[in-house]
Design an enzyme around this catalytic site. Structure first.
Site, PDB file in Angstrom:
ATOM      1  CB  SER A 144      24.990 -54.294 -13.158  1.00 18.02           C
ATOM      2  OG  SER A 144      24.341 -54.185 -14.418  1.00 18.02           O
ATOM      3  CE1 TYR A 157      20.939 -51.341 -10.524  1.00 17.11           C
ATOM      4  CE2 TYR A 157      21.481 -51.489 -12.859  1.00 17.11           C
ATOM      5  CZ  TYR A 157      21.317 -52.086 -11.631  1.00 17.11           C
ATOM      6  OH  TYR A 157      21.547 -53.441 -11.486  1.00 17.11           O
TER       7      TYR A 157
END
Length: 249
Positions: A144, A157
């Site tokens: 990501s 995360y």
């Protein structure tokens, strides 16, 4: 779009929806045999049928990547033989302030985003190394853009995704000399089900507002990037790809 992935055998995790499903579809359209791994068997079966209707080959393999993958590996080998393309896409995105102390969420993200990814790598490394001696072999990890940026409430995360990005770079030093290409893909804002699992209304509202300002990528956009990278000539490794919506800065 489609690319030349004829005679390739791929495994895609998190294939039941979103980015994983679209990666699987474009790989199949490009000629690859695709094993679909995820926990939701019904969704996998539906996707396999859609791929078959489009003329592709797909196998639904219900599996939890955080557990024993031996039965999944056996099923893939029985149907398609040796795997030469693995896409680690499965992931969980949960968001709460660190002060909330949500170790239940931390555990889920660490188990899926990192331990599960390592389980998949372990399960198919022998296949990839053997394939790399004969032709193209690819390990693709979906990380990501959060691996490089800071987002309030997403600390754990983004930490797991930073680990994936750093792991990918290190894996390339080990697997590259063995003929296995390692590609780390870092999407920005994408339409997906990732946010559906969050239970903080304020965080969800903030994400919705961001999506109003920045039109997200379609999951198929990420699928296209993965198929492009893995269809390059054997000697070409696109090692790290950040793919963002044009309006995301």
């Amino acid at each position: 779009m489609s690319y030349d992935l004829n005679n390739r055998t791929a495994v895609v995790t998190g294939a039941a929806s979103g980015i994983g499903a679209e990666i699987a579809r474009v790989l199949a359209r490009s000629g690859a045999r695709v094993a679909l791994l995820a926990r939701r068997a019904e969704r996998l079966t539906e996707l396999a049928e859609k791929i078959g209707a489009e003329g592709g080959q797909a196998l639904a393999v219900p599996a939890d990547i955080t557990g024993d993958l031996a039965p999944a590996v056996e099923a893939v080998h029985a149907a398609f033989g040796r795997v030469d393309l693995v896409v680690n896409n499965a992931g969980v995105m949960l968001a709460n302030p660190i002060t909330a102390g949500r170790d239940d969420e931390w555990g889920r993200m660490l188990d899926t985003n990192l331990k599960g990814l390592l389980n998949v790598i372990k399960a198919f490394t022998d296949d990839l190394v053997a394939a790399g001696r004969d032709g193209a072999a690819d390990l693709v990890n979906i990380s990501s853009v959060g691996a490089h940026l800071t987002f309030p409430t997403y600390a754990v995360y983004t930490a797991t995704k930073a680990a994936v990005t750093h792991l990918s770079a290190n894996l390339r030093t080990e697997l590259g000399p063995l003929g296995v290409r390692v590609t780390n893909v870092e999407p920005g804002l994408v339409h997906s089900e990732l946010a559906d699992h969050m239970d903080n209304p304020e965080v969800s509202a903030s994400l919705d507002a961001w999506r109003e300002q920045v039109p997200p990528l379609d999951p198929a956009d990420v699928g296209d990037v993965v198929a492009f990278a893995t269809s390059r000539p054997k000697q070409v490794n696109l090692r790290q790809i950040m793919v963002l919506p044009t309006a995301q800065v």
